[in-house]
Design a protein around this motif. Structure first.
Motif, PDB file in Angstrom:
ATOM      1  N   GLY A  40       0.804  -1.215   0.000  1.00  0.00           N
ATOM      2  CA  GLY A  40       0.000   0.000   0.000  1.00  0.00           C
ATOM      3  C   GLY A  40       0.835   1.261   0.000  1.00  0.00           C
ATOM      4  O   GLY A  40       0.534   2.223  -0.712  1.00  0.00           O
ATOM      5  N   HIS A 122      -0.700   8.464   2.319  1.00  0.00           N
ATOM      6  CA  HIS A 122      -2.094   8.471   2.765  1.00  0.00           C
ATOM      7  C   HIS A 122      -2.372   9.650   3.699  1.00  0.00           C
ATOM      8  O   HIS A 122      -3.521  10.000   3.929  1.00  0.00           O
ATOM      9  N   CYS A 276     -13.319  -0.435   3.868  1.00  0.00           N
ATOM     10  CA  CYS A 276     -11.875  -0.390   4.102  1.00  0.00           C
ATOM     11  C   CYS A 276     -11.598  -0.049   5.561  1.00  0.00           C
ATOM     12  O   CYS A 276     -11.957   1.040   6.021  1.00  0.00           O
ATOM     13  N   SER A 279      -5.993   1.239   6.238  1.00  0.00           N
ATOM     14  CA  SER A 279      -4.899   0.478   5.640  1.00  0.00           C
ATOM     15  C   SER A 279      -4.609   1.064   4.264  1.00  0.00           C
ATOM     16  O   SER A 279      -5.533   1.285   3.480  1.00  0.00           O
ATOM     17  N   THR A 280      -3.334   1.317   3.969  1.00  0.00           N
ATOM     18  CA  THR A 280      -3.006   1.840   2.644  1.00  0.00           C
ATOM     19  C   THR A 280      -3.257   0.812   1.562  1.00  0.00           C
ATOM     20  O   THR A 280      -3.546   1.155   0.416  1.00  0.00           O
ATOM     21  N   PHE A 281      -3.171  -0.478   1.894  1.00  0.00           N
ATOM     22  CA  PHE A 281      -3.445  -1.544   0.932  1.00  0.00           C
ATOM     23  C   PHE A 281      -4.847  -1.379   0.357  1.00  0.00           C
ATOM     24  O   PHE A 281      -5.065  -1.436  -0.857  1.00  0.00           O
ATOM     25  N   CYS A 282      -5.818  -1.162   1.246  1.00  0.00           N
ATOM     26  CA  CYS A 282      -7.207  -1.025   0.806  1.00  0.00           C
ATOM     27  C   CYS A 282      -7.482   0.373   0.266  1.00  0.00           C
ATOM     28  O   CYS A 282      -8.198   0.542  -0.724  1.00  0.00           O
TER      29      CYS A 282
END
Length: 365
Positions: A40, A122, A276, A279-282
């Motif tokens: 992320g 983010h 979400c 989380s930076t992934f999501c």
């Protein structure tokens, strides 16, 4: 990992020497593109660097190009982007939106981007959020291409996906470093607020490994594996509550804890509704989502994203933060006891004020 502040420093040093800058080049594509660790955050760095190039009207390149054999979204995104006023090339993306670079707005945006630290994009309120519409279309196109190439089916109509970060949130060592501040578990009542009254065929929970990862190479996030069995208890409690409250049988719930990065992002993007957790992934994948619900008070950038498909709900900010409960060198047995208290709070029907009073009492013990 220097991020845009590092690019700014280099840019200003070169300009001071009278050099003309024609673009931004990432020449460590093996690091930028590979899937292992901080997926992320790398996406955030990619989008923020592209936004900085767009702001200045210069080209952006990753060279050599990332291999699409890697389990990562970046190889499927544009490797070369050139402004529309530069001669087009066959392999370049020239559709990226440019900023409205009046002198005042340019200076304000650039200054903000140059001061937003490292790759933790983010937290940046200027730069990539202003180009959310561009990312939305590019992410969807990239994941459609991946699914076609990989032979993956479309996500079924009526699917809901919940991104459920867990493993490292329970790790006392991670919490001691402060790396999980502001991250935690959304309460069942938050999900139900958005799910009641809509037609749901299936609910998919995309999460970190729920076993002990005994198989070598079963997870890039090794820190998650140790806590997987405890995370399973939390997931089970959440599924039971949602199943009962929504009158949706358990067989309509699917837990995915060992799927590939690209499969997980494909589900995050193409489900009818996506949740979400912080989380930076999501976060970065969900810029392409059909309809995503976000929360997280330490993610100020999400309040600046203008997309009809992107919703920020501050009601979720009062989440259950393991960092407030699990600190120091606690044993798994101690964490097990603490998690049971957290589970009771996650599935509780109490109001936020009542929950906070309960949390305060338990923490005083």
């Amino acid at each position: 990992w220097g991020g845009v502040p590092s690019i700014c420093k280099s840019w200003d040093e070169n300009e001071a020497q009278g050099k003309k800058i024609s673009g931004i080049l990432f020449d460590h594509s093996d690091w930028m593109c590979r899937s292992g660790g901080s997926v992320g955050n790398k996406l955030g760095l990619y989008f923020q660097a592209r936004a900085f190039a767009s702001l200045h009207g210069v080209s952006f390149h990753i060279a050599p190009n990332c291999s699409k054999a890697l389990d990562s979204l970046i190889p499927w995104l544009s490797q070369t982007v050139i402004p529309a006023d530069i001669n087009e090339t066959a392999d370049a993306n020239v559709t990226s939106a440019l900023f409205n670079s009046t002198s005042d707005s340019f200076l304000k945006t650039r200054d903000s981007m140059c001061k937003c630290g490292g790759p933790i994009a983010h937290q940046c309120e200027d730069g990539w959020p202003q180009l959310a519409g561009t990312w939305h279309h590019e992410i969807r196109s990239a994941l459609k291409s991946w699914a076609l190439t990989a032979g993956k089916p479309k996500v079924e109509t009526g699917a809901v996906t919940i991104h459920f970060r867990c493993g490292d949130l329970l790790d006392p060592a991670v919490n001691t470093r402060g790396a999980t501040g502001g991250m935690g578990f959304l309460k069942a009542s938050f999900y139900l607020k958005h799910l009641r009254g809509i037609d749901i065929k299936s609910i998919h929970i995309v999460t970190t490994p729920l076993d002990a990862c005994s198989e070598e190479g079963s997870s890039d996030r090794v820190q998650d594996c140790k806590w997987g069995p405890i995370c399973l208890r939390i997931v089970d409690a959440l599924v039971n509550t949602l199943s009962t409250s929504l009158k949706l049988p358990r067989e309509h719930f699917y837990v995915h804890d060992h799927e590939s990065i690209m499969w997980s992002m494909h589900h995050i993007v193409f489900s009818d509704t996506t949740f979400c957790s912080p989380s930076t992934f999501c976060l970065f994948a969900s810029l392409g989502s059909n309809h995503v619900i976000h929360t997280g008070r330490n993610f100020p950038s999400v309040r600046n994203i203008i997309l009809e498909t992107f919703k920020y709900d501050s009601d979720g900010d009062n989440l259950i933060e393991p960092m407030r409960w699990i600190k120091g060198n606690e044993t798994i047995n101690n964490v097990n006891e603490t998690v049971q208290i957290m589970i009771d709070l996650i599935v509780s029907a109490k109001t936020d004020q009542e929950l906070q009073e309960t949390i305060n009492r338990e923490m005083m013990k």
